[in-house]
Design an enzyme around this catalytic site. Structure first.
Site, PDB file in Angstrom:
ATOM      1  N   HIS A  22     -27.725   7.335  34.428  1.00 44.14           N
ATOM      2  CA  HIS A  22     -28.769   6.460  33.912  1.00 44.14           C
ATOM      3  C   HIS A  22     -28.592   5.048  34.462  1.00 44.14           C
ATOM      4  CE1 HIS A  22     -30.496   4.006  30.428  1.00 44.14           C
ATOM      5  NE2 HIS A  22     -31.504   4.449  31.150  1.00 44.14           N
ATOM      6  N   ASP A  30     -38.436   3.934  54.790  1.00 45.00           N
ATOM      7  CA  ASP A  30     -39.255   4.295  55.934  1.00 45.00           C
ATOM      8  C   ASP A  30     -38.394   4.301  57.189  1.00 45.00           C
ATOM      9  OD1 ASP A  30     -39.165   1.610  57.018  1.00 45.00           O
ATOM     10  OD2 ASP A  30     -40.898   1.055  55.791  1.00 45.00           O
ATOM     11  N   ASP A  66     -36.455   5.662  34.643  1.00 43.67           N
ATOM     12  CA  ASP A  66     -35.870   4.952  33.509  1.00 43.67           C
ATOM     13  C   ASP A  66     -36.958   4.441  32.567  1.00 43.67           C
ATOM     14  OD1 ASP A  66     -34.247   3.472  31.783  1.00 43.67           O
ATOM     15  OD2 ASP A  66     -33.073   2.599  33.423  1.00 43.67           O
ATOM     16  N   MET A  76     -41.181  -2.834  48.380  1.00 45.45           N
ATOM     17  CA  MET A  76     -40.918  -4.044  49.154  1.00 45.45           C
ATOM     18  C   MET A  76     -42.249  -4.763  49.393  1.00 45.45           C
ATOM     19  SD  MET A  76     -39.437  -4.478  53.024  1.00 45.45           S
ATOM     20  CE  MET A  76     -37.776  -3.931  52.691  1.00 45.45           C
ATOM     21  N   TYR A 116     -33.782  -6.020  50.276  1.00 44.06           N
ATOM     22  CA  TYR A 116     -32.595  -5.677  51.067  1.00 44.06           C
ATOM     23  C   TYR A 116     -31.316  -5.908  50.262  1.00 44.06           C
ATOM     24  CZ  TYR A 116     -35.361  -5.408  55.406  1.00 44.06           C
ATOM     25  OH  TYR A 116     -36.248  -5.062  56.390  1.00 44.06           O
ATOM     26  N   TYR A 134     -43.842  -1.015  55.342  1.00 37.65           N
ATOM     27  CA  TYR A 134     -43.603  -1.394  53.942  1.00 37.65           C
ATOM     28  C   TYR A 134     -43.668  -0.163  53.032  1.00 37.65           C
ATOM     29  CZ  TYR A 134     -43.973  -6.267  55.391  1.00 37.65           C
ATOM     30  OH  TYR A 134     -43.772  -7.481  56.004  1.00 37.65           O
ATOM     31  N   ASN A 136     -40.960   1.459  51.893  1.00 40.05           N
ATOM     32  CA  ASN A 136     -39.695   1.618  51.170  1.00 40.05           C
ATOM     33  C   ASN A 136     -39.949   1.586  49.673  1.00 40.05           C
ATOM     34  OD1 ASN A 136     -38.100   1.357  53.663  1.00 40.05           O
ATOM     35  ND2 ASN A 136     -38.933  -0.720  53.641  1.00 40.05           N
TER      36      ASN A 136
END
Length: 145
Positions: A22, A30, A66, A76, A116, A134, A136
């Site tokens: 958890h 990507d 969660d 991102m 990052y 973009y 990710n």
């Protein structure tokens, strides 16, 4: 072979998803993401022949998001002034809606360099062959009830 497990998920990724607890996070990156350098302290799993959407859909069949945080999914952000379109984000939101009642409301955005920095702290990074820019996405694991 196992019943009910999406065939796209390799054994190493299934093991990692099971090991995660958890609050642990995983990045689906990507093809341009520096997975190996960002993942020096994480498990890096190569899934170069696949895109993020199909892996996201398969993972969310097994992986609870969660519920103790408002935004367990992070994307991102596009750098201001970068003329990039991100239609893949709508695809992600549709996939999330299939697996979590919050749908797009579970998604937040993180500035590129902050993303990052957060990626350096994740449990695992799945390096895909996704060509969308973009693309990710970071997922925070919830509890199985």
């Amino acid at each position: 072979m196992l019943k009910g497990i999406p065939a796209i998920l390799p054994p190493e990724l299934l093991k990692v998803l099971c090991e995660m607890g958890h609050g642990d996070r995983i990045v689906l990156s990507d093809g341009n993401f520096p997975a190996e350098s960002m993942g020096k302290d994480a498990v890096v799993i190569r899934c170069d022949g696949h895109g993020v959407p199909e892996l996201l859909d398969a993972i969310l069949q097994l992986f609870p998001l969660d519920t103790y945080v408002e935004k367990p999914v992070s994307l991102m952000e596009v750098v201001p002034g970068d003329p990039v379109e991100t239609p893949i984000w709508d695809v992600y939101k549709d996939i999330i809606q299939k697996h979590d009642p919050r749908g797009g409301n579970a998604v937040g955005y993180i500035e590129r360099f902050a993303f990052y920095e957060e990626a350096k702290k994740v449990y695992a990074i799945v390096a895909t062959g996704e060509k969308a820019l973009y693309a990710n996405i970071m997922l925070q694991k919830g509890v199985v009830i």
